[in-house]
Design an enzyme around this catalytic site. Structure first.
Site, short mmCIF file in Angstrom:
data_model
loop_
_atom_site.label_atom_id
_atom_site.label_comp_id
_atom_site.label_asym_id
_atom_site.label_seq_id
_atom_site.Cartn_x
_atom_site.Cartn_y
_atom_site.Cartn_z
N HIS A 27 0.83 -1.21 0.00
CA HIS A 27 0.00 0.00 0.00
C HIS A 27 0.86 1.25 0.00
O HIS A 27 0.68 2.15 -0.81
CB HIS A 27 -0.96 0.01 1.20
N GLU A 44 1.03 4.09 -2.75
CA GLU A 44 1.00 5.44 -2.17
C GLU A 44 2.28 5.82 -1.43
O GLU A 44 2.27 6.70 -0.58
CB GLU A 44 -0.21 5.57 -1.22
N HIS A 82 -7.63 -1.25 -4.35
CA HIS A 82 -6.26 -1.07 -4.86
C HIS A 82 -5.82 -2.25 -5.75
O HIS A 82 -5.15 -2.04 -6.76
CB HIS A 82 -5.27 -0.91 -3.71
CO CO Z 1 -5.22 3.42 -0.14
#
Ligand code: CO
Length: 276
Positions: A160, A190, A222
């Protein structure tokens, strides 16, 4: 350990009420339920007869679910309810991947609830998947053994990523992966490293075939959109455009029993920290 020498401590063994709260970020995607159900089943098998509940740390996800008629508590609400219901020993297990924003928020909530008058006797928090050197070594072994690769093949894991300093766990993993099994690379949606960093690494290695694997617990937005979606900016599309042949694995770490058992080890450590 006997604590009965203190006569003001009147709790008898029979009045103990132990419970487990599993805490995930949460997801609105129905596909996430496979991983959550698997985690619940594996924890239930290890702690039979114990009340096990879920809470989600993401208020955004909880709101979206509520609009669909699904109510999942925040950690604050879930633990408060357990206290009101008379749970004396509450073990809270973080189902997060790194000790980032969500985990640290959870720890702070628990610290506050520990101070509640007439609260639980003991609340302990289990560590996320990655916390210690040993955790990283174990995770690297599971990654390598779950997805072996041939010559010119590589596995790119989708983490993530976080604005929190514990984002360095991802670079740390690459360092360990480089030592132990050099056909794996982890990059993030991210945070750092990025997909561009992965592409540079793939070129350097002379890789032609890539397998994309989630390094998040559930198959949510995602994975479905950013990793292997149909859109221009998905990793699948971008890697294909760069000339790689690409395969996607639609299976979160919460669906892989060897990862789940690492979380359960942390849960058992927290469970054993209670003094009764
Ligand atoms: Co996210």
């Amino acid at each position: 350990m006997s604590r009965t020498s203190n006569h003001t401590s009147t709790t008898s063994i029979s009045s103990l009420k132990k419970g487990i709260l599993l805490v995930a970020f949460g997801s609105v995607e129905a596909s996430a339920n496979t991983a959550l159900a698997n985690i619940f089943e594996k924890v239930s098998a290890e702690f039979s007869g114990i009340d096990i509940r879920w809470a989600y740390t993401s208020s955004f996800i909880r709101k979206k679910l509520k609009a669909k008629g699904v109510e999942i508590d925040s950690p604050l609400t879930a633990i408060s309810k357990m206290i009101d219901e008379g749970f004396t020993h509450i073990t809270v297990q973080s189902m997060h991947t790194i000790p980032g924003v969500e985990y640290n928020y959870l720890v702070e909530v628990v610290e506050l609830l520990k101070k509640m008058p007439k609260g639980a006797q003991s609340i302990e928090v289990g560590k996320p998947l990655l916390y210690s050197h040993q955790d990283i070594e174990k995770v690297v072994r599971v990654m390598d053994e779950s997805y072996p690769a041939q010559e010119q093949e590589a596995v790119i894991w989708m983490g993530h990523g976080s604005p929190h300093f514990s984002n360095v766990f991802y670079s740390g993993l690459n360092q360990y992966l480089g030592h132990d099994c050099n056909h794996h690379f982890i990059c993030t949606i991210e945070g750092y490293p990025t997909l561009d960093d992965a592409i540079k690494w793939l070129r350097l290695k002379g890789v032609t075939k890539v397998t994309l694997v989630p390094f998040v617990s559930v198959v949510g937005m995602h994975v479905k959109k950013d990793m292997c979606g149909d859109n221009e900016k998905s990793w699948l599309k971008m890697l294909k455009e760069e000339g790689f042949s690409v395969e996607c694995v639609l299976k979160g770490t919460g669906e892989m029993d060897r990862f789940v058992s690492l979380w359960i080890t942390h849960l058992k450590d927290a469970w054993n920290k209670h003094l009764v």
